[in-house]
Design a protein around this motif. Structure first.
Motif, PDB file in Angstrom:
ATOM      1  N   ARG A 353       0.813  -1.221   0.000  1.00 20.09           N
ATOM      2  CA  ARG A 353       0.000   0.000   0.000  1.00 20.09           C
ATOM      3  C   ARG A 353       0.845   1.268   0.000  1.00 20.09           C
ATOM      4  O   ARG A 353       0.461   2.277  -0.588  1.00 20.09           O
ATOM      5  CB  ARG A 353      -0.943  -0.005   1.212  1.00 20.09           C
ATOM      6  N   LEU A 354       1.978   1.223   0.679  1.00 18.44           N
ATOM      7  CA  LEU A 354       2.834   2.404   0.773  1.00 18.44           C
ATOM      8  C   LEU A 354       3.871   2.494  -0.344  1.00 18.44           C
ATOM      9  O   LEU A 354       4.608   3.483  -0.424  1.00 18.44           O
ATOM     10  CB  LEU A 354       3.549   2.435   2.129  1.00 18.44           C
ATOM     11  N   GLU A 355       3.907   1.483  -1.200  1.00 19.67           N
ATOM     12  CA  GLU A 355       4.907   1.473  -2.266  1.00 19.67           C
ATOM     13  C   GLU A 355       4.829   2.721  -3.139  1.00 19.67           C
ATOM     14  O   GLU A 355       5.859   3.350  -3.445  1.00 19.67           O
ATOM     15  CB  GLU A 355       4.751   0.221  -3.129  1.00 19.67           C
ATOM     16  N   ALA A 356       3.616   3.091  -3.555  1.00 18.65           N
ATOM     17  CA  ALA A 356       3.467   4.234  -4.464  1.00 18.65           C
ATOM     18  C   ALA A 356       3.985   5.521  -3.813  1.00 18.65           C
ATOM     19  O   ALA A 356       4.705   6.300  -4.447  1.00 18.65           O
ATOM     20  CB  ALA A 356       2.006   4.400  -4.875  1.00 18.65           C
ATOM     21  N   LEU A 357       3.644   5.740  -2.535  1.00 20.20           N
ATOM     22  CA  LEU A 357       4.126   6.928  -1.832  1.00 20.20           C
ATOM     23  C   LEU A 357       5.651   6.893  -1.714  1.00 20.20           C
ATOM     24  O   LEU A 357       6.329   7.900  -1.954  1.00 20.20           O
ATOM     25  CB  LEU A 357       3.494   7.014  -0.441  1.00 20.20           C
ATOM     26  N   GLU A 427       2.275   6.247   6.941  1.00 22.51           N
ATOM     27  CA  GLU A 427       2.375   7.301   5.932  1.00 22.51           C
ATOM     28  C   GLU A 427       3.001   8.560   6.530  1.00 22.51           C
ATOM     29  O   GLU A 427       3.864   9.193   5.893  1.00 22.51           O
ATOM     30  CB  GLU A 427       0.986   7.614   5.367  1.00 22.51           C
ATOM     31  N   ALA A 428       2.593   8.921   7.734  1.00 18.31           N
ATOM     32  CA  ALA A 428       3.150  10.114   8.377  1.00 18.31           C
ATOM     33  C   ALA A 428       4.638   9.951   8.633  1.00 18.31           C
ATOM     34  O   ALA A 428       5.432  10.887   8.425  1.00 18.31           O
ATOM     35  CB  ALA A 428       2.412  10.395   9.687  1.00 18.31           C
ATOM     36  N   GLN A 429       5.034   8.771   9.091  1.00 13.44           N
ATOM     37  CA  GLN A 429       6.459   8.520   9.333  1.00 13.44           C
ATOM     38  C   GLN A 429       7.252   8.496   8.033  1.00 13.44           C
ATOM     39  O   GLN A 429       8.404   8.939   7.993  1.00 13.44           O
ATOM     40  CB  GLN A 429       6.627   7.200  10.088  1.00 13.44           C
ATOM     41  N   MET A 430       6.627   7.995   6.966  1.00 10.58           N
ATOM     42  CA  MET A 430       7.273   8.003   5.654  1.00 10.58           C
ATOM     43  C   MET A 430       7.579   9.432   5.224  1.00 10.58           C
ATOM     44  O   MET A 430       8.685   9.738   4.752  1.00 10.58           O
ATOM     45  CB  MET A 430       6.365   7.333   4.621  1.00 10.58           C
ATOM     46  N   ASN A 431       6.606  10.320   5.408  1.00  9.67           N
ATOM     47  CA  ASN A 431       6.816  11.717   5.043  1.00  9.67           C
ATOM     48  C   ASN A 431       7.902  12.351   5.901  1.00  9.67           C
ATOM     49  O   ASN A 431       8.720  13.141   5.408  1.00  9.67           O
ATOM     50  CB  ASN A 431       5.508  12.485   5.163  1.00  9.67           C
ATOM     51  N   GLU A 432       7.924  12.008   7.197  1.00  7.15           N
ATOM     52  CA  GLU A 432       8.973  12.510   8.087  1.00  7.15           C
ATOM     53  C   GLU A 432      10.349  12.047   7.605  1.00  7.15           C
ATOM     54  O   GLU A 432      11.306  12.837   7.568  1.00  7.15           O
ATOM     55  CB  GLU A 432       8.707  12.015   9.519  1.00  7.15           C
TER      56      GLU A 432
END
Length: 446
Positions: A353-357, A427-432
């Protein structure tokens, strides 16, 4: 880094020879001392917290401080802290883990042999393949083909399989009988004007030519990572594995899939073999098998490999190979609980699910003039930076240092700066994580 006399850093430099480290640089500068971990974060002995952007060493799938794994280890330590698996002895955790891995395998497998690291596992594979060749009356059929930039470990045989110069230089490696064919990095090795399909066809033909030149009756196996990790996060082009497998089948050559990094969800499926359409005869598992809470690895072999080995052990009277810690009960118990967590929390699905981001965030940084190429799949990726002058690793090293200064631990593989966060990342940690990664990149000037 300032090292105080008698500090933990100074004592580390005084007494500890570190792996993958410049020993003289270590003496002069000391090391980063990590004390605690929680989730995707680790904390050093000064209290500074970092995002562990490489999951330790591509391996802590469920994050740091997972209480269920602590409890699994504690309970097994209380019950049976150690026993071996030699001479027809066993224990419940190793039996249950072997059964679970056979059940999970993406293609039919027959038996599991437990080891303690990916390097030991690949060393074991080499020995089993040689043993099998002798069992089948094929003493010349023992050569193994690996790939340039492939990574398979650092013991004598596994380092020979590895296709990276630093793992060979001054170690008198590789061993005879270990060959290296082309690396499936289109951006790094394609010829001028060559399409991806033409590149794949050329690599397959080069493999075929190597087999013909060496003699098909001398080649036992081919080993490869579904997606290359330590060689620079190299995702093979479409059709690559299909073409390679066609060549191997043509000459009846075994296929070994090194799933040490890819296995247990890293590519967005449980195994990299599923992502890449690989049908191996042997699978090698480690790292995310236990989220590296305990050292444990596993070799899975199909019946085609197992039956001749079993016959030879019967002829000789024993399979003369094994380790004190093979199938260690605490390691096996932790691995079982780790797999339960991966399944129950759908961490493979989280990676998908997070691959695209993840890939979008990497791709967004390719406009920086320092960036040569972006590569990635699932939750493993990297930016390759342009080499600065004649020295490989200057840009990558600077990027790694800039990330660490800002609270993100990454790993530079030469000038390739890799990310491989725990599968629990949000997702939030990915952005961080990418905010820091981008800030570090934009801070560089040469």
């Amino acid at each position: 880094m300032t090292v105080q006399p008698n500090s933990i850093e100074a004592r580390d430099a005084a007494y500890h020879l570190h792996p993958y480290t410049n020993a003289r640089k270590m003496e002069a500068e000391g090391s980063l001392i990590l004390e605690e971990g929680e989730g995707i974060y680790v904390t050093d002995n000064t209290g500074k917290r970092y995002i562990e952007g490489l999951s330790g060493l591509w391996s802590v799938a469920v994050g740091f401080g997972e209480q269920r794994l602590v409890d699994a280890a504690t309970e097994q330590l209380k019950k049976l802290p150690y026993y071996h698996t030699f001479a027809q002895k066993s224990h419940t955790p190793s039996v249950e883990l072997a059964e679970k891995l056979i059940d999970m395998a993406p293609v039919p497998m027959s038996k599991v042999f437990f080891t303690n690291s990916g390097s030991e596992a690949n060393d074991t594979v080499v020995k089993l393949i040689w043993y099998r060749a002798n069992a089948m009356g094929q003493p010349e059929k023992k050569k193994i083909i690996s790939r340039i930039k492939g990574y398979h470990g650092v013991t004598v045989a596994s380092a020979s399989l590895t296709g990276l110069p630093y793992n060979h230089m001054s170690f008198d490696l590789p061993l005879p009988g270990i060959l290296h064919t082309g690396c499936p990095h289109y951006g790094g090795f394609a010829q001028d004007g060559e399409s991806e399909a033409q590149f794949v066809a050329r690599l397959a033909q080069e493999l075929d030519d190597m087999i013909q030149a060496e003699g098909p009756d001398t080649i036992a196996a081919f080993i490869g990572e579904p997606v290359m990790g330590a060689g620079g996060v190299i995702v093979p082009p479409a059709g690559y594995w299909e073409a390679i497998q066609a060549v191997l089948k043509k000459y009846d050559i075994l296929l070994i899939a090194d799933e040490v990094i890819c296995g247990f969800g890293r590519t967005g499926k449980m195994f990299g073999c599923e992502t890449m359409g690989i049908e191996p005869d042997v699978m090698v598992l480690s790292k995310q098998l236990s989220s590296s809470y305990m050292p444990i690895s596993a070799v899975l072999v199909n019946d085609r490999v197992y039956q001749p080995v079993a016959d030879e052990s019967d002829r000789i009277g024993v399979l003369g190979h094994g380790y004190t810690g093979s199938g260690h009960p605490v390691g096996a118990a932790v691995a079982l609980e780790n797999i339960k967590i991966i399944e129950e929390r759908d961490l493979v699905g989280n990676a998908a699910r997070l691959e695209a981001l993840f890939l979008d965030c990497l791709n967004a940084l390719t406009g920086n003039p320092l960036v040569k190429e972006m590569r990635g799949i699932g939750l493993i990726g990297a930016l390759e930076l342009h080499q600065q002058g004649d020295a490989v690793g200057v840009a990558g090293g600077a990027m790694s240092a800039a990330c660490m200064e800002r609270g993100l631990i990454v790993r530079n593989l030469g000038d390739t700066v890799a990310l491989c966060p725990p599968l629990i990342i949000t997702e939030a940690q990915m952005n961080e994580m990418f905010d820091i990664y981008a800030e570090a990149l934009n801070s560089l000037s040469f």
